[in-house]
Design a protein around this motif. Sequence first.
Motif, PDB file in Angstrom:
ATOM      1  N   LEU A 249       0.777  -1.317   0.204  1.00  0.00           N
ATOM      2  CA  LEU A 249      -0.116  -0.089   0.050  1.00  0.00           C
ATOM      3  C   LEU A 249       0.881   1.409   0.036  1.00  0.00           C
ATOM      4  O   LEU A 249       1.530   1.367   1.042  1.00  0.00           O
ATOM      5  CB  LEU A 249      -0.805   0.096   1.191  1.00  0.00           C
ATOM      6  CG  LEU A 249      -1.948  -1.056   1.329  1.00  0.00           C
ATOM      7  CD1 LEU A 249      -2.577  -1.314   2.680  1.00  0.00           C
ATOM      8  CD2 LEU A 249      -2.895  -0.986   0.242  1.00  0.00           C
ATOM      9  N   THR A 254      -5.553   3.471  -0.223  1.00  0.00           N
ATOM     10  CA  THR A 254      -6.071   2.965   1.005  1.00  0.00           C
ATOM     11  C   THR A 254      -7.313   2.130   1.018  1.00  0.00           C
ATOM     12  O   THR A 254      -7.832   1.718   1.970  1.00  0.00           O
ATOM     13  CB  THR A 254      -6.420   4.252   1.861  1.00  0.00           C
ATOM     14  OG1 THR A 254      -7.431   4.850   1.314  1.00  0.00           O
ATOM     15  CG2 THR A 254      -5.406   5.284   2.291  1.00  0.00           C
ATOM     16  N   VAL A 256      -8.541  -0.698   1.049  1.00  0.00           N
ATOM     17  CA  VAL A 256      -8.173  -2.070   1.628  1.00  0.00           C
ATOM     18  C   VAL A 256      -9.257  -3.224   1.316  1.00  0.00           C
ATOM     19  O   VAL A 256      -8.861  -4.460   1.101  1.00  0.00           O
ATOM     20  CB  VAL A 256      -7.829  -2.060   3.115  1.00  0.00           C
ATOM     21  CG1 VAL A 256      -7.719  -3.419   3.870  1.00  0.00           C
ATOM     22  CG2 VAL A 256      -6.658  -1.350   3.539  1.00  0.00           C
ATOM     23  N   ASP A 257     -10.489  -2.782   1.696  1.00  0.00           N
ATOM     24  CA  ASP A 257     -11.629  -3.523   1.468  1.00  0.00           C
ATOM     25  C   ASP A 257     -11.698  -4.020  -0.067  1.00  0.00           C
ATOM     26  O   ASP A 257     -12.103  -5.096  -0.448  1.00  0.00           O
ATOM     27  CB  ASP A 257     -12.914  -3.152   2.009  1.00  0.00           C
ATOM     28  CG  ASP A 257     -13.927  -4.312   2.278  1.00  0.00           C
ATOM     29  OD1 ASP A 257     -13.835  -5.047   2.935  1.00  0.00           O
ATOM     30  OD2 ASP A 257     -15.042  -4.143   1.385  1.00  0.00           O
ATOM     31  N   TRP A 260      -8.856  -6.492  -1.071  1.00  0.00           N
ATOM     32  CA  TRP A 260      -8.962  -7.799  -0.536  1.00  0.00           C
ATOM     33  C   TRP A 260     -10.155  -8.538  -1.222  1.00  0.00           C
ATOM     34  O   TRP A 260     -10.062  -9.609  -1.683  1.00  0.00           O
ATOM     35  CB  TRP A 260      -9.559  -7.517   0.885  1.00  0.00           C
ATOM     36  CG  TRP A 260      -9.942  -8.820   1.392  1.00  0.00           C
ATOM     37  CD1 TRP A 260      -9.252  -9.966   2.002  1.00  0.00           C
ATOM     38  CD2 TRP A 260     -11.330  -9.512   1.695  1.00  0.00           C
ATOM     39  NE1 TRP A 260     -10.106 -11.151   2.391  1.00  0.00           N
ATOM     40  CE2 TRP A 260     -11.495 -10.582   2.120  1.00  0.00           C
ATOM     41  CE3 TRP A 260     -12.772  -8.573   1.041  1.00  0.00           C
ATOM     42  CZ2 TRP A 260     -12.797 -11.348   2.362  1.00  0.00           C
ATOM     43  CZ3 TRP A 260     -13.648  -9.079   1.444  1.00  0.00           C
ATOM     44  CH2 TRP A 260     -14.047 -10.739   1.908  1.00  0.00           C
ATOM     45  N   PHE A 274      -1.378  -7.351   3.719  1.00  0.00           N
ATOM     46  CA  PHE A 274      -0.908  -5.691   3.300  1.00  0.00           C
ATOM     47  C   PHE A 274       0.087  -5.605   3.942  1.00  0.00           C
ATOM     48  O   PHE A 274       0.408  -5.700   5.183  1.00  0.00           O
ATOM     49  CB  PHE A 274      -2.098  -5.273   3.819  1.00  0.00           C
ATOM     50  CG  PHE A 274      -3.303  -5.570   3.039  1.00  0.00           C
ATOM     51  CD1 PHE A 274      -4.054  -4.849   1.716  1.00  0.00           C
ATOM     52  CD2 PHE A 274      -4.330  -6.436   3.353  1.00  0.00           C
ATOM     53  CE1 PHE A 274      -5.028  -5.148   1.335  1.00  0.00           C
ATOM     54  CE2 PHE A 274      -5.529  -6.580   3.083  1.00  0.00           C
ATOM     55  CZ  PHE A 274      -5.954  -6.117   1.651  1.00  0.00           C
ATOM     56  N   PRO A 276       1.881  -1.726   4.293  1.00  0.00           N
ATOM     57  CA  PRO A 276       1.970  -0.359   4.203  1.00  0.00           C
ATOM     58  C   PRO A 276       3.295   0.219   3.935  1.00  0.00           C
ATOM     59  O   PRO A 276       4.114  -0.202   4.892  1.00  0.00           O
ATOM     60  CB  PRO A 276       1.095   0.238   5.341  1.00  0.00           C
ATOM     61  CG  PRO A 276       0.366  -0.768   5.851  1.00  0.00           C
ATOM     62  CD  PRO A 276       1.309  -2.105   5.654  1.00  0.00           C
ATOM     63  N   VAL A 295      -6.385   3.197   6.386  1.00  0.00           N
ATOM     64  CA  VAL A 295      -5.929   1.763   6.310  1.00  0.00           C
ATOM     65  C   VAL A 295      -6.258   1.056   7.491  1.00  0.00           C
ATOM     66  O   VAL A 295      -7.034  -0.175   7.462  1.00  0.00           O
ATOM     67  CB  VAL A 295      -4.648   1.702   6.058  1.00  0.00           C
ATOM     68  CG1 VAL A 295      -3.987   0.301   6.101  1.00  0.00           C
ATOM     69  CG2 VAL A 295      -4.216   2.287   4.525  1.00  0.00           C
ATOM     70  N   GLY A 298      -9.939   0.124   7.427  1.00  0.00           N
ATOM     71  CA  GLY A 298     -10.149  -1.051   6.449  1.00  0.00           C
ATOM     72  C   GLY A 298      -9.803  -2.214   7.218  1.00  0.00           C
ATOM     73  O   GLY A 298     -10.418  -3.133   6.854  1.00  0.00           O
ATOM     74  N   PHE A 299      -8.602  -2.331   7.908  1.00  0.00           N
ATOM     75  CA  PHE A 299      -8.259  -3.472   8.440  1.00  0.00           C
ATOM     76  C   PHE A 299      -9.150  -3.728   9.721  1.00  0.00           C
ATOM     77  O   PHE A 299      -9.606  -5.180   9.750  1.00  0.00           O
ATOM     78  CB  PHE A 299      -6.876  -3.214   9.398  1.00  0.00           C
ATOM     79  CG  PHE A 299      -5.739  -3.375   8.530  1.00  0.00           C
ATOM     80  CD1 PHE A 299      -5.834  -3.562   7.042  1.00  0.00           C
ATOM     81  CD2 PHE A 299      -4.318  -3.159   8.841  1.00  0.00           C
ATOM     82  CE1 PHE A 299      -4.629  -3.455   6.086  1.00  0.00           C
ATOM     83  CE2 PHE A 299      -3.278  -2.991   8.022  1.00  0.00           C
ATOM     84  CZ  PHE A 299      -3.554  -3.258   6.774  1.00  0.00           C
TER      85      PHE A 299
END
Length: 341
Positions: A249, A254, A256-257, A260, A274, A276, A295, A298-299
């Motif tokens: 990343l 950003t 993330v979803d 994924w 991931f 970053p 991020v 998102g995690f």
Amino acid sequence: MSNNEFKVNNHNYRIIKNEDENLLFHVPSSALYELDKEGTSLLKRVENRNLCKEDFYSEDLQMLEKLNVIGDEEPNEYIEVKNFPATTLILNIASGCNLSCTYCYKADLETLKNSGNMSFDTALQAIKRLYEGAPNQKLYNITFFGGEPLSNFELIKDVTMYATQFFKQRGANVDFTITTNATLLTKEIISFLKKYQFGITISIDGPKAIHDKTRLTNSGAGSYEMVRKKVELLLSMYKERQIGARVTLTRGITQVDEIWDHLFNELHFSEVGFAPATASDNAVFNLSEKELLEVFKGFKKLGEKYIEAALKGEFNGFSNLHRVIGDIHAGRKKNFHVVQE
């Protein structure tokens, strides 16, 4: 014992908040304890040194004392480690790559035409030194890295066959892993990786629009379509082990979803991890503090999906959380970057 007679060892615990739930993270053991309302209230009274008489007889306070959250500091017992065998060998077998990813950390990376490859003799000496430094172990690991390691596939074949016999003669097994951009995969190469049951990680940064921003060929074109086709071939042929995707990343990325979802649900990788960018020499690619917060949000969303899947006996492939849980369970300690909102 009165409010002035006990010591609070703040460095031995951290409070982790998850919506309306509190967890106590015990630093010395890396264990997590759920705190109900009474436990949370008690801990606040402990921190404020405002305990009532009944608190000194409670089981919760006795537990805090047992965990050394309160009480005299227990002396650390240091055990001298005389034998700490290193059983993993990382072979950087190629200095060249057929991609020119804009954020690549290897300042000395060359094109394949101008690259230098590791020799078989160098690899052989490294394997011997690995065993000499950690003899009589049951399992060893050799990781092929680069540049793009598949650009030196002949060496991979030679080293794999040699190492298999080398460790077998010494009553040990050897596991092989590789991180690759997938572009050089062929049916022949995949069949070889299958035969020796390689652990495979593919460097890919998400769907086409995201991946092609930074993962470019040497001519400057996006590499997504080439990578996707090779990944589809790999996943159709390789069923021996799970295959993971590694995502970098960088600034401005950003989602993330979305990443994924594409890699797990559309391309069907078994795991998605991931990484970053926060410490690159070229700061232009580093995620800002604000972006890191996005991020981490998102995690958290992926973590909630991880839990939902786990309760159904399923795995959603979010390897960052999966590995952290494994580390906590095993008591392994790591440093984690914390961003304050």
